[in-house]
Motif scaffolding. Sequence first.
Motif, PDB file in Angstrom:
ATOM      1  N   ILE A  64       0.853  -1.187   0.000  1.00  0.00           N
ATOM      2  CA  ILE A  64       0.000   0.000   0.000  1.00  0.00           C
ATOM      3  C   ILE A  64       0.885   1.232   0.000  1.00  0.00           C
ATOM      4  O   ILE A  64       1.838   1.325   0.796  1.00  0.00           O
ATOM      5  CB  ILE A  64      -0.904   0.031   1.248  1.00  0.00           C
ATOM      6  CG1 ILE A  64      -1.768  -1.224   1.331  1.00  0.00           C
ATOM      7  CG2 ILE A  64      -1.769   1.285   1.255  1.00  0.00           C
ATOM      8  CD1 ILE A  64      -2.815  -1.339   0.282  1.00  0.00           C
ATOM      9  N   THR A  65       0.587   2.167  -0.873  1.00  0.00           N
ATOM     10  CA  THR A  65       1.311   3.432  -0.914  1.00  0.00           C
ATOM     11  C   THR A  65       0.326   4.563  -0.684  1.00  0.00           C
ATOM     12  O   THR A  65      -0.641   4.723  -1.454  1.00  0.00           O
ATOM     13  CB  THR A  65       2.021   3.636  -2.262  1.00  0.00           C
ATOM     14  OG1 THR A  65       2.940   2.574  -2.481  1.00  0.00           O
ATOM     15  CG2 THR A  65       2.780   4.959  -2.273  1.00  0.00           C
ATOM     16  N   HIS A 112      -1.198   3.045  11.089  1.00  0.00           N
ATOM     17  CA  HIS A 112      -0.039   3.051  11.985  1.00  0.00           C
ATOM     18  C   HIS A 112       1.238   3.377  11.211  1.00  0.00           C
ATOM     19  O   HIS A 112       2.114   4.118  11.705  1.00  0.00           O
ATOM     20  CB  HIS A 112       0.096   1.703  12.678  1.00  0.00           C
ATOM     21  CG  HIS A 112      -0.813   1.520  13.853  1.00  0.00           C
ATOM     22  ND1 HIS A 112      -0.694   2.263  15.015  1.00  0.00           N
ATOM     23  CD2 HIS A 112      -1.856   0.674  14.049  1.00  0.00           C
ATOM     24  CE1 HIS A 112      -1.623   1.890  15.887  1.00  0.00           C
ATOM     25  NE2 HIS A 112      -2.348   0.930  15.320  1.00  0.00           N
ATOM     26  N   ALA A 113       1.363   2.813  10.014  1.00  0.00           N
ATOM     27  CA  ALA A 113       2.561   3.073   9.212  1.00  0.00           C
ATOM     28  C   ALA A 113       2.665   4.543   8.843  1.00  0.00           C
ATOM     29  O   ALA A 113       3.764   5.140   8.873  1.00  0.00           O
ATOM     30  CB  ALA A 113       2.531   2.202   7.960  1.00  0.00           C
ATOM     31  N   VAL A 114       1.549   5.163   8.477  1.00  0.00           N
ATOM     32  CA  VAL A 114       1.545   6.582   8.124  1.00  0.00           C
ATOM     33  C   VAL A 114       1.944   7.428   9.323  1.00  0.00           C
ATOM     34  O   VAL A 114       2.797   8.328   9.233  1.00  0.00           O
ATOM     35  CB  VAL A 114       0.155   6.988   7.594  1.00  0.00           C
ATOM     36  CG1 VAL A 114       0.036   8.512   7.499  1.00  0.00           C
ATOM     37  CG2 VAL A 114      -0.107   6.349   6.239  1.00  0.00           C
ATOM     38  N   ASN A 115       1.339   7.157  10.470  1.00  0.00           N
ATOM     39  CA  ASN A 115       1.649   7.949  11.656  1.00  0.00           C
ATOM     40  C   ASN A 115       3.089   7.747  12.104  1.00  0.00           C
ATOM     41  O   ASN A 115       3.728   8.665  12.627  1.00  0.00           O
ATOM     42  CB  ASN A 115       0.691   7.590  12.787  1.00  0.00           C
ATOM     43  CG  ASN A 115      -0.741   7.981  12.464  1.00  0.00           C
ATOM     44  OD1 ASN A 115      -0.985   8.798  11.587  1.00  0.00           O
ATOM     45  ND2 ASN A 115      -1.699   7.391  13.167  1.00  0.00           N
ATOM     46  N   ASP A 127      -4.169  10.154  -1.396  1.00  0.00           N
ATOM     47  CA  ASP A 127      -4.809   8.948  -1.925  1.00  0.00           C
ATOM     48  C   ASP A 127      -4.026   7.725  -1.484  1.00  0.00           C
ATOM     49  O   ASP A 127      -2.985   7.832  -0.809  1.00  0.00           O
ATOM     50  CB  ASP A 127      -4.957   9.002  -3.448  1.00  0.00           C
ATOM     51  CG  ASP A 127      -3.623   9.160  -4.174  1.00  0.00           C
ATOM     52  OD1 ASP A 127      -2.570   8.792  -3.608  1.00  0.00           O
ATOM     53  OD2 ASP A 127      -3.627   9.643  -5.321  1.00  0.00           O
ATOM     54  N   LEU A 128      -4.561   6.601  -1.872  1.00  0.00           N
ATOM     55  CA  LEU A 128      -3.980   5.312  -1.499  1.00  0.00           C
ATOM     56  C   LEU A 128      -3.950   4.434  -2.737  1.00  0.00           C
ATOM     57  O   LEU A 128      -4.940   4.332  -3.459  1.00  0.00           O
ATOM     58  CB  LEU A 128      -4.818   4.696  -0.383  1.00  0.00           C
ATOM     59  CG  LEU A 128      -4.435   3.341   0.203  1.00  0.00           C
ATOM     60  CD1 LEU A 128      -4.895   3.266   1.658  1.00  0.00           C
ATOM     61  CD2 LEU A 128      -5.086   2.203  -0.576  1.00  0.00           C
ATOM     62  N   GLN A 129      -2.809   3.845  -2.998  1.00  0.00           N
ATOM     63  CA  GLN A 129      -2.665   2.978  -4.164  1.00  0.00           C
ATOM     64  C   GLN A 129      -2.244   1.585  -3.716  1.00  0.00           C
ATOM     65  O   GLN A 129      -1.477   1.428  -2.756  1.00  0.00           O
ATOM     66  CB  GLN A 129      -1.623   3.553  -5.128  1.00  0.00           C
ATOM     67  CG  GLN A 129      -2.020   4.907  -5.695  1.00  0.00           C
ATOM     68  CD  GLN A 129      -0.926   5.529  -6.543  1.00  0.00           C
ATOM     69  OE1 GLN A 129       0.219   5.086  -6.526  1.00  0.00           O
ATOM     70  NE2 GLN A 129      -1.287   6.564  -7.280  1.00  0.00           N
ATOM     71  N   VAL A 140       4.185   7.164   1.710  1.00  0.00           N
ATOM     72  CA  VAL A 140       4.417   6.167   2.764  1.00  0.00           C
ATOM     73  C   VAL A 140       4.009   4.819   2.188  1.00  0.00           C
ATOM     74  O   VAL A 140       2.849   4.624   1.815  1.00  0.00           O
ATOM     75  CB  VAL A 140       3.616   6.468   4.038  1.00  0.00           C
ATOM     76  CG1 VAL A 140       3.868   5.391   5.088  1.00  0.00           C
ATOM     77  CG2 VAL A 140       3.968   7.845   4.586  1.00  0.00           C
ATOM     78  N   ARG A 141       4.963   3.915   2.111  1.00  0.00           N
ATOM     79  CA  ARG A 141       4.681   2.589   1.537  1.00  0.00           C
ATOM     80  C   ARG A 141       4.818   1.529   2.626  1.00  0.00           C
ATOM     81  O   ARG A 141       5.739   1.586   3.449  1.00  0.00           O
ATOM     82  CB  ARG A 141       5.654   2.281   0.396  1.00  0.00           C
ATOM     83  CG  ARG A 141       5.394   0.943  -0.290  1.00  0.00           C
ATOM     84  CD  ARG A 141       6.429   0.674  -1.384  1.00  0.00           C
ATOM     85  NE  ARG A 141       6.185  -0.594  -2.058  1.00  0.00           N
ATOM     86  CZ  ARG A 141       6.554  -1.782  -1.588  1.00  0.00           C
ATOM     87  NH1 ARG A 141       7.205  -1.861  -0.425  1.00  0.00           N
ATOM     88  NH2 ARG A 141       6.283  -2.886  -2.252  1.00  0.00           N
TER      89      ARG A 141
END
Length: 932
Positions: free
Chosen positions: A130-131, A166-169, A209-211, A146-147
């Motif tokens: 996820i990116t 959690h990864a983003v934060n 966005d989210l890819q 953030v990947r």
Amino acid sequence: MDGTSDWTQHGEINSERDLIEGEKPNVVLLDTVTGEVLERIAFAPLPERLGRYTWPKFFADHINANAVSLRAGIRQTDGTFKTEYSSYLNKLWVTSVKGRVVLTTACYFNDWSDLYAINAVGSLPEGSSITCRLASKTPDSVYETVRCEPPKEQTGRYSWPAYVSHAVNGAGGLLRAGEKDEARQVFTPLGSSYRNHLWAPMGMPLIADLQVSVCADALASAAEVFERLCAQVLKPIPEPEEIDGWLTGFSDGKFLDITYPLAGSTVNDVSGLTLHLDRIWLIASYTFTQTAQPSATYLASALEALNFYVTQNYNIASWWSEQIGLAKQAGRAAVLLARHLRTGKLMEHFIPYAMKTTNTYAYTETGANLADFASVQIIWSVCAWKNSGKDEYLLYLRASADVLSELCYPVQRDGKEYGEGVRVDYSISQHNPQRGDTYYSQLYSGSYGGELLGRIFDNLAVLNGAFALASTALGHLARVVIDGLGWMGYSQRLDFHINGRAISRGVASNVRFAGWAEALIPLVGDSDRKALVELIRRVNGDEVRNEHYQGGRLFWVNDYLAHIGRDFCLWAKAVSTRTVGGESGNGENPKGYYMGAGSYFLTRHGGEYEGIQPVWDWQRLPGTTVEQVPNFKWPDITWGANMWGSHAFAGGVSDGTVSLLSMVLSRRNVTHACKTVMTFDDRVVCIGTRIDSPSATHSVLTSVNQCIAKGPVSYVKADGEEHIVPAGQAFNVSDVRKVYHDGLVYEFGSYFLRPSVTLEVKACSGAWSDINVNGSHDSVTLMVFSLWINHAHGEQGHYLYTISPAEALSDVATLVAPRAPWPDYHVWGYGNVTIGSYFGEDGNSNSAGMRSIPRSAGEGEQTFYPLQPCAFICEPVGTQLHLTCSDPTQTLEKLSFVVSADESGTALKTIEVLLPQGEDKGRSVSGIYPTV
């Protein structure tokens, strides 16, 4: 520099709380013209500097020490900047150059923008990444990415959004993720499919966005799904000449010879649209099979016709036709076209329409309808992936597999499905009607259940690898087939009770069971494999060598009993304050009012009720006790209304060998009837008491059977003389002992005065249109055998009879005399075992209500009586009691039984049995208990 440069204030450092250890405030200077990041400062405070009034000062100090074009604090008269221990005094300053903006995470909590909702329509294929991206709206500049790659245990629909958040934060940039917690002023990642959002500080127009990118193995699985799906939906290939004929006069996406609905009108007749989509599907089948580039005309015409349909936005009256029937046709055509269409052509019109019309995430369908929605979503998701090349559409494919997996698991009575779907006893419910705040479970394992399983098995053949159904779901699917539907078919026929209003459509066969069993055989263990092999043999008509399918199975959720004995099968249905007996709807089954109200169907060869529905007297369904009203005006039972039971007491007990189903029912002018069906390997026992009918103005009868007449009908009276019933005649007999017809012997008990019965063999006529508006109007005439008990007007009506397989009257031997049935106590003894129901409603038995059961030969009798309403099977063995029991009211937490009493009836020893609760309320429990 500070003293000579011209600085402009651009915001401030604001603090409303202490920082969390590891949290890093950020400030970013952006060029609004080019979108370029001019400067980025991140600060990691020491643990002792996390306080609300402390970290702002040290953040400001860090900016001043490291930034070129940024400063922080209070600007002094000499041009320098002084930092403060304050939650708001430290301002942010930028060199005075136009087109610059400052974004900082050190802002008030209300100054964050909600930029993107992380909606998980399903789980992630394992190995997916996820990116998350933060960018300017214009110009197109990416400020942050953030990947992450959620591990296998975090790929579930409700877990991967939290993992990504959690990864983003944790990345510590401008992005934050989770749900906005106003009280704590933090963004909290949640285990939810929709509550996590992406956030960024206000200050300039931003997008987030989210890819999704799936791994190579998942892409290979998707390619295999596409090939399997295309092979499954491919239609017989038309000749080019036939296609050319269709395209003669073709214009604006329409075929010349098809009449289309008027624009803006409500479409009730979809036959024209069905034909339109069918032609597209056929043309797509032709183009799909062309190894080289197919005819450009055919391909373009098919796409144009498909786009015409989806852009009309027809107002179709039937939601099923629009969202399932027509949607499947359109999707199947599109997925075949996807093989040769240029990238993006289906994305212009078809995919947006398909996603909006039929999906599993924006609608609240259940059971078979939800399975259909998932099937349609599989088609358009694969289609979108193939035509766009974007991995994100595979999430909808994975979501479809998740939905189909979930449909294999039992639903809860009070869950989001309100009991619609597979139940904990592996029956299937659908169209559960609502009355006030109560949902009544409707047994629908046959038609809706068959469609549910049909869709699951259809897709089981397509889905694989990263998009396969969950292994635990397949385990439940096997149970539904083996322990559920496998009991509901016999001699290649399905029980009427499980088909709802579809009973009015014709004969229902269990032929599909074989294909399902074959699909499951590679997935199950040895014992289940043996049962599935037996089921396949049974589907082919061989019921002689049954091993697994011997004895009884009680479906406590739906008040239903299936029993397969020696050379016969019986299905019985009761209704309660939890269940209904069926429904009508769409002009189908308007006369089904008494279905399930103690009805049963008994079969040996499968032809007993073959096509009998149009000629039936629907007030005399086998097993029911009904006032016979001439020209009866059938009550409205649309979608199950008025078909619910009147009492909580409905259910039974089974130890797998012998079984019992009892109920208390008041319906119209017949009230408080206690009715029981008991099943053994060699016979069925039927008992009725407390049949009150003082308000009845017409005769009240209990129908013993009403089936197709086959062969001779004869009876024996109490004097032992045998009589023949000629075809076309009816006999009222007051002292009948036995009746023989079609390999079954009906024997009437002697504990009551022998009842007055009527035997009838006559030609009956009707039309399918009488019970189904879509049925044929042609008259059907069948010779029908009917046998019923005539009840005297008034109170305390009763009956007792047995049904046994036999080739002739002389072949059946009278069973050892049963225990006498009292009004509140139906009991039968065979050998050392007693089976019974106690209907007492006051919760107290006394010496007058005490009952005894036989002990082993020569040892007298064993005291045994229940203290609450219940059903039981008991056998005394020495000083122990082998007991199987249940609570048909599904209201009790335990049952108490007296197993020892003195001559006055005073209890000396009582045993207690804890009962299952929750979804298992009503299930039989077994145990061994001491009696001394």
